[in-house]
Enzyme design. Structure first.
Site, PDB file in Angstrom:
ATOM      1  N   ASN A  71      38.037  38.963  33.402  1.00 30.31           N
ATOM      2  CA  ASN A  71      37.505  39.339  31.920  1.00 30.31           C
ATOM      3  C   ASN A  71      36.613  40.655  32.079  1.00 30.31           C
ATOM      4  O   ASN A  71      36.337  40.873  33.225  1.00 30.31           O
ATOM      5  CB  ASN A  71      36.463  38.310  31.800  1.00 30.31           C
ATOM      6  CG  ASN A  71      36.931  36.799  31.742  1.00 30.31           C
ATOM      7  OD1 ASN A  71      37.419  36.349  30.480  1.00 30.31           O
ATOM      8  ND2 ASN A  71      37.079  36.010  32.515  1.00 30.31           N
ATOM      9  N   HIS A  75      40.086  41.084  28.309  1.00 28.42           N
ATOM     10  CA  HIS A  75      40.111  41.214  29.525  1.00 28.42           C
ATOM     11  C   HIS A  75      40.062  42.809  29.917  1.00 28.42           C
ATOM     12  O   HIS A  75      40.730  43.510  29.111  1.00 28.42           O
ATOM     13  CB  HIS A  75      41.473  40.464  30.129  1.00 28.42           C
ATOM     14  CG  HIS A  75      41.010  39.168  30.368  1.00 28.42           C
ATOM     15  ND1 HIS A  75      41.192  38.305  31.397  1.00 28.42           N
ATOM     16  CD2 HIS A  75      41.009  37.970  29.066  1.00 28.42           C
ATOM     17  CE1 HIS A  75      40.825  36.976  31.361  1.00 28.42           C
ATOM     18  NE2 HIS A  75      40.906  36.794  29.818  1.00 28.42           N
ATOM     19  N   CYS A 112      44.072  34.166  33.697  1.00 30.28           N
ATOM     20  CA  CYS A 112      44.908  33.060  33.411  1.00 30.28           C
ATOM     21  C   CYS A 112      45.881  32.845  34.427  1.00 30.28           C
ATOM     22  O   CYS A 112      46.796  33.732  35.017  1.00 30.28           O
ATOM     23  CB  CYS A 112      45.477  33.217  32.148  1.00 30.28           C
ATOM     24  SG  CYS A 112      46.412  31.908  31.638  1.00 30.28           S
ATOM     25  N   HIS A 132      37.451  37.687  22.817  1.00 31.98           N
ATOM     26  CA  HIS A 132      37.557  37.513  24.137  1.00 31.98           C
ATOM     27  C   HIS A 132      38.530  38.545  24.701  1.00 31.98           C
ATOM     28  O   HIS A 132      39.734  38.514  24.511  1.00 31.98           O
ATOM     29  CB  HIS A 132      38.170  36.185  24.319  1.00 31.98           C
ATOM     30  CG  HIS A 132      38.486  35.642  25.661  1.00 31.98           C
ATOM     31  ND1 HIS A 132      37.524  34.821  26.557  1.00 31.98           N
ATOM     32  CD2 HIS A 132      39.617  35.857  26.385  1.00 31.98           C
ATOM     33  CE1 HIS A 132      37.820  34.756  27.893  1.00 31.98           C
ATOM     34  NE2 HIS A 132      39.061  35.226  27.796  1.00 31.98           N
ATOM     35  N   ARG A 136      34.358  28.943  33.270  1.00 29.34           N
ATOM     36  CA  ARG A 136      35.619  28.536  32.741  1.00 29.34           C
ATOM     37  C   ARG A 136      36.789  29.463  33.393  1.00 29.34           C
ATOM     38  O   ARG A 136      37.320  29.841  34.412  1.00 29.34           O
ATOM     39  CB  ARG A 136      35.721  28.201  31.539  1.00 29.34           C
ATOM     40  CG  ARG A 136      36.812  27.321  30.990  1.00 29.34           C
ATOM     41  CD  ARG A 136      38.011  27.753  30.693  1.00 29.34           C
ATOM     42  NE  ARG A 136      38.033  28.759  29.775  1.00 29.34           N
ATOM     43  CZ  ARG A 136      39.150  29.521  29.569  1.00 29.34           C
ATOM     44  NH1 ARG A 136      40.051  29.394  30.116  1.00 29.34           N
ATOM     45  NH2 ARG A 136      38.944  30.367  28.479  1.00 29.34           N
ATOM     46  N   ASP A 137      36.738  30.705  32.317  1.00 25.35           N
ATOM     47  CA  ASP A 137      37.930  31.526  32.637  1.00 25.35           C
ATOM     48  C   ASP A 137      37.597  32.405  33.967  1.00 25.35           C
ATOM     49  O   ASP A 137      38.476  32.548  34.556  1.00 25.35           O
ATOM     50  CB  ASP A 137      37.923  32.586  31.569  1.00 25.35           C
ATOM     51  CG  ASP A 137      39.221  33.469  31.288  1.00 25.35           C
ATOM     52  OD1 ASP A 137      39.811  33.511  32.320  1.00 25.35           O
ATOM     53  OD2 ASP A 137      39.342  33.931  30.209  1.00 25.35           O
TER      54      ASP A 137
END
Length: 307
Positions: free
Chosen positions: A248, A208, A239, A206, A14-15
């Protein structure tokens, strides 16, 4: 530092894919899910219900869902932002979702097209739909520390959303350092306060790695009470609606730092090879320092890949 055996959620699919150029084929995504589960990773984010024209690399999320068994889906998470997203996801068989909104209005408008309050106002209906289907919904708070448009975010703004009565039925809270600009002291404070605000619920961190604090922040989060941390193979991600956000924190780096009980040198080697394969297939460069170390010539270290 006392580090418990925390869970890692891999968010590569996903990310990790959001800023890549092409669409990874469905069968390759399913292969990666199954490899990660076989290795010992218990939580995997497999996609998003975002509009495919806005985030093309995630356009085949429902095809991935359809290809997985119910047992596999029990370990998988899907990003949602509206009650309609939840409705479509549960109809496809998804049982675990992150309901994501941004603490800062400016980022929420850029990312989701509405104010933070509008997203919160829709949360009870999203929860009703999830509960009727026997699914769980996390409250995922993007820009918990800083916003690319508004700058620093007051921790009390984030905590007010954690404590909001409309979020009481959410299974967990996800605290996101969307831009990777937080430091370990900030992370420890916010994660600790979030854990105290909702005792008995998990806190997910979460992070980065934009400013090189990814692993340090994750360790600070774990010590402060986070029971799950997010990472992506090769440090992929970022993002599309957050200028300045890098990838990430890498799954390889996080697992090497935390060394959960299932992570043997052989398992770590398999993980590094997965990251190598995925980044090569996508034409991306791995930023994982642990993966680079595993390819080094320091033969006396058991975590080095065999030649």
């Amino acid at each position: 530092m006392n580090i418990p055996d925390v869970r890692l959620r891999d968010v590569t699919l996903r990310d990790g894919l959001q800023l890549t150029g092409g669409l990874m084929p469905t069968d390759e995504k399913v292969r990666l899910v199954r490899e990660l589960l076989a290795l010992g990773v218990t939580d995997i984010e497999i996609g998003s219900m975002a509009r495919p024209d806005l985030v093309p690399p995630l356009a085949n999320t429902l095809e991935v869902v359809a290809a997985l068994t119910p047992e596999e889906l029990a370990h998988c998470w899907v990003w949602v932002a509206t009650p309609r997203n939840v409705e479509r996801a549960v109809a496809a068989g998804v049982t675990r979702m992150q309901y994501c909104l941004s603490v800062s209005d400016a980022h929420n408008r850029a990312n989701i097209g509405r104010s933070t309050e509008d997203s919160m106002a829709a949360l009870p209906l999203a929860l009703d739909i999830a509960e009727a289907a026997g699914a769980e919904l996390q409250l995922c708070l993007a820009t918990s520390f800083t916003c690319p448009f508004e700058g620093p975010v007051d921790p009390e703004r984030t905590l007010a959303l954690v404590r909001d009565p409309r979020a009481e039925r959410c299974s967990d809270t996800v605290i996101c350092d969307t831009l990777g600009q937080a430091d370990p002291r900030q992370v420890a404070h916010l994660v600790g306060e979030a854990a105290r605000a909702r005792p008995g619920h998990d806190v997910v961190f979460h992070g980065h790695d934009t400013w090189g604090m990814g692993v340090a922040n994750a360790l600070a989060a774990v010590e402060a009470g986070a029971s799950v941390i997010d990472g992506a193979l090769g440090g992929l991600g970022g993002c599309p609606f957050a200028p300045g956000a890098a990838g990430n924190t890498s799954t390889e780096d996080l697992l090497f730092a935390l060394k959960p009980s299932w992570l043997t040198p052989d398992a770590f080697g398999e993980l590094v090879r997965m990251g190598d394969r995925v980044t090569a297939e996508l034409g991306e460069r791995s930023t994982s320092r642990a993966a680079a170390g595993a390819h080094s010539e320091a033969r006396a270290f058991e975590w080095i890949l065999p030649r």
